[in-house]
Design a protein around this motif. Structure first.
Motif, PDB file in Angstrom:
ATOM      1  N   MET A   1      -3.540  -2.544   1.177  1.00  0.00           N
ATOM      2  CA  MET A   1      -2.142  -2.943   1.699  1.00  0.00           C
ATOM      3  C   MET A   1      -0.964  -2.646   0.482  1.00  0.00           C
ATOM      4  O   MET A   1      -1.268  -3.158  -0.567  1.00  0.00           O
ATOM      5  CB  MET A   1      -2.237  -4.523   1.954  1.00  0.00           C
ATOM      6  CG  MET A   1      -0.897  -4.932   2.242  1.00  0.00           C
ATOM      7  SD  MET A   1      -1.111  -6.622   2.898  1.00  0.00           S
ATOM      8  CE  MET A   1       0.665  -7.134   2.648  1.00  0.00           C
ATOM      9  N   THR A   2       0.034  -1.929   0.851  1.00  0.00           N
ATOM     10  CA  THR A   2       0.913  -1.576  -0.191  1.00  0.00           C
ATOM     11  C   THR A   2       1.885  -2.799  -0.257  1.00  0.00           C
ATOM     12  O   THR A   2       2.442  -3.265   0.762  1.00  0.00           O
ATOM     13  CB  THR A   2       1.679  -0.271   0.224  1.00  0.00           C
ATOM     14  OG1 THR A   2       0.849   0.729   0.389  1.00  0.00           O
ATOM     15  CG2 THR A   2       2.832   0.072  -0.783  1.00  0.00           C
ATOM     16  N   PRO A   3       2.359  -3.340  -1.354  1.00  0.00           N
ATOM     17  CA  PRO A   3       3.442  -4.302  -1.529  1.00  0.00           C
ATOM     18  C   PRO A   3       4.940  -3.777  -1.141  1.00  0.00           C
ATOM     19  O   PRO A   3       5.033  -2.568  -1.091  1.00  0.00           O
ATOM     20  CB  PRO A   3       3.448  -4.414  -3.182  1.00  0.00           C
ATOM     21  CG  PRO A   3       2.602  -3.422  -3.734  1.00  0.00           C
ATOM     22  CD  PRO A   3       1.963  -2.851  -2.727  1.00  0.00           C
ATOM     23  N   THR A   4       5.637  -4.674  -0.686  1.00  0.00           N
ATOM     24  CA  THR A   4       7.075  -4.313  -0.013  1.00  0.00           C
ATOM     25  C   THR A   4       7.951  -3.907  -1.562  1.00  0.00           C
ATOM     26  O   THR A   4       7.400  -4.498  -2.500  1.00  0.00           O
ATOM     27  CB  THR A   4       7.496  -5.465   0.806  1.00  0.00           C
ATOM     28  OG1 THR A   4       7.687  -6.539  -0.229  1.00  0.00           O
ATOM     29  CG2 THR A   4       6.708  -5.524   1.823  1.00  0.00           C
ATOM     30  N   ASP A   5       8.919  -3.619  -1.209  1.00  0.00           N
ATOM     31  CA  ASP A   5       9.947  -3.542  -2.576  1.00  0.00           C
ATOM     32  C   ASP A   5      10.186  -4.758  -2.974  1.00  0.00           C
ATOM     33  O   ASP A   5      10.454  -4.921  -4.289  1.00  0.00           O
ATOM     34  CB  ASP A   5      11.081  -2.456  -1.964  1.00  0.00           C
ATOM     35  CG  ASP A   5      10.842  -1.066  -1.921  1.00  0.00           C
ATOM     36  OD1 ASP A   5       9.624  -0.490  -2.254  1.00  0.00           O
ATOM     37  OD2 ASP A   5      11.664  -0.371  -1.824  1.00  0.00           O
ATOM     38  N   GLU A   6      10.474  -5.783  -2.046  1.00  0.00           N
ATOM     39  CA  GLU A   6      10.743  -6.950  -2.509  1.00  0.00           C
ATOM     40  C   GLU A   6       9.686  -7.541  -3.192  1.00  0.00           C
ATOM     41  O   GLU A   6      10.139  -8.505  -4.450  1.00  0.00           O
ATOM     42  CB  GLU A   6      11.048  -7.983  -1.402  1.00  0.00           C
ATOM     43  CG  GLU A   6      12.172  -7.584  -0.581  1.00  0.00           C
ATOM     44  CD  GLU A   6      12.203  -6.500   0.392  1.00  0.00           C
ATOM     45  OE1 GLU A   6      10.895  -6.154   0.797  1.00  0.00           O
ATOM     46  OE2 GLU A   6      12.986  -5.921   0.964  1.00  0.00           O
ATOM     47  N   GLN A   7       8.432  -7.497  -3.114  1.00  0.00           N
ATOM     48  CA  GLN A   7       7.344  -8.056  -3.719  1.00  0.00           C
ATOM     49  C   GLN A   7       7.318  -7.369  -5.173  1.00  0.00           C
ATOM     50  O   GLN A   7       7.255  -8.077  -6.217  1.00  0.00           O
ATOM     51  CB  GLN A   7       5.923  -7.953  -3.026  1.00  0.00           C
ATOM     52  CG  GLN A   7       5.861  -8.803  -1.768  1.00  0.00           C
ATOM     53  CD  GLN A   7       4.669  -8.389  -0.996  1.00  0.00           C
ATOM     54  OE1 GLN A   7       4.490  -7.096  -0.697  1.00  0.00           O
ATOM     55  NE2 GLN A   7       3.821  -9.341  -0.449  1.00  0.00           N
ATOM     56  N   VAL A   8       7.398  -5.975  -5.153  1.00  0.00           N
ATOM     57  CA  VAL A   8       7.295  -5.244  -6.350  1.00  0.00           C
ATOM     58  C   VAL A   8       8.635  -5.884  -7.339  1.00  0.00           C
ATOM     59  O   VAL A   8       8.575  -6.039  -8.519  1.00  0.00           O
ATOM     60  CB  VAL A   8       7.332  -3.829  -6.250  1.00  0.00           C
ATOM     61  CG1 VAL A   8       7.650  -3.042  -7.519  1.00  0.00           C
ATOM     62  CG2 VAL A   8       6.042  -3.429  -5.421  1.00  0.00           C
ATOM     63  N   ALA A   9       9.726  -6.019  -6.786  1.00  0.00           N
ATOM     64  CA  ALA A   9      10.921  -6.298  -7.433  1.00  0.00           C
ATOM     65  C   ALA A   9      10.651  -7.713  -8.103  1.00  0.00           C
ATOM     66  O   ALA A   9      11.018  -8.144  -9.325  1.00  0.00           O
ATOM     67  CB  ALA A   9      12.176  -6.379  -6.549  1.00  0.00           C
ATOM     68  N   ALA A  10      10.107  -8.651  -7.335  1.00  0.00           N
ATOM     69  CA  ALA A  10       9.873  -9.862  -7.847  1.00  0.00           C
ATOM     70  C   ALA A  10       8.769 -10.066  -9.093  1.00  0.00           C
ATOM     71  O   ALA A  10       9.222 -10.614 -10.218  1.00  0.00           O
ATOM     72  CB  ALA A  10       9.198 -10.885  -6.757  1.00  0.00           C
ATOM     73  N   VAL A  11       7.845  -9.192  -8.912  1.00  0.00           N
ATOM     74  CA  VAL A  11       7.015  -9.009 -10.220  1.00  0.00           C
ATOM     75  C   VAL A  11       7.772  -8.330 -11.164  1.00  0.00           C
ATOM     76  O   VAL A  11       7.376  -8.933 -12.237  1.00  0.00           O
ATOM     77  CB  VAL A  11       5.526  -8.235  -9.569  1.00  0.00           C
ATOM     78  CG1 VAL A  11       4.902  -7.881 -10.820  1.00  0.00           C
ATOM     79  CG2 VAL A  11       4.840  -8.833  -8.437  1.00  0.00           C
ATOM     80  N   MET A  12       8.376  -7.352 -10.881  1.00  0.00           N
ATOM     81  CA  MET A  12       9.169  -6.622 -12.214  1.00  0.00           C
ATOM     82  C   MET A  12      10.323  -7.834 -12.878  1.00  0.00           C
ATOM     83  O   MET A  12      10.209  -7.717 -14.006  1.00  0.00           O
ATOM     84  CB  MET A  12       9.819  -5.404 -11.734  1.00  0.00           C
ATOM     85  CG  MET A  12      10.470  -4.600 -12.791  1.00  0.00           C
ATOM     86  SD  MET A  12       9.327  -3.789 -13.776  1.00  0.00           S
ATOM     87  CE  MET A  12      10.346  -3.071 -14.966  1.00  0.00           C
ATOM     88  N   ALA A  13      10.832  -8.333 -11.985  1.00  0.00           N
ATOM     89  CA  ALA A  13      11.651  -9.451 -12.516  1.00  0.00           C
ATOM     90  C   ALA A  13      10.942 -10.493 -13.404  1.00  0.00           C
ATOM     91  O   ALA A  13      11.397 -10.777 -14.633  1.00  0.00           O
ATOM     92  CB  ALA A  13      12.413 -10.324 -11.507  1.00  0.00           C
ATOM     93  N   ALA A  14       9.700 -10.913 -13.218  1.00  0.00           N
ATOM     94  CA  ALA A  14       9.214 -11.824 -13.797  1.00  0.00           C
ATOM     95  C   ALA A  14       8.467 -11.281 -14.987  1.00  0.00           C
ATOM     96  O   ALA A  14       8.559 -11.742 -16.167  1.00  0.00           O
ATOM     97  CB  ALA A  14       7.918 -12.203 -13.045  1.00  0.00           C
TER      98      ALA A  14
END
Length: 54
Positions: A1-14
């Motif tokens: 399962m590929t993460p959504t752009d929103e999920q990736v953005a949340a991780v990068m922000a953290a």
């Protein structure tokens, strides 16, 4: 399962959050670094956007 752009953005922000908000552990720091490198390689547009906002 590929993460959504929103999920990736949340991780990068953290990842780029101030050090005071980051856990203190060599293992956690290494995992953070690995994840940051993966995001920069696979989703460079999201990494660039988060850096601009930070």
């Amino acid at each position: 399962m590929t993460p959504t752009d929103e999920q990736v953005a949340a991780v990068m922000a953290a990842i780029v959050a101030p050090d005071s908000e980051q856990p203190n552990s060599v293992a956690v720091e290494f995992q953070r670094w690995q994840l940051e490198q993966t995001i920069r390689r696979v989703w460079p547009h999201i990494a660039a956007q988060i850096e601009q906002e930070a």
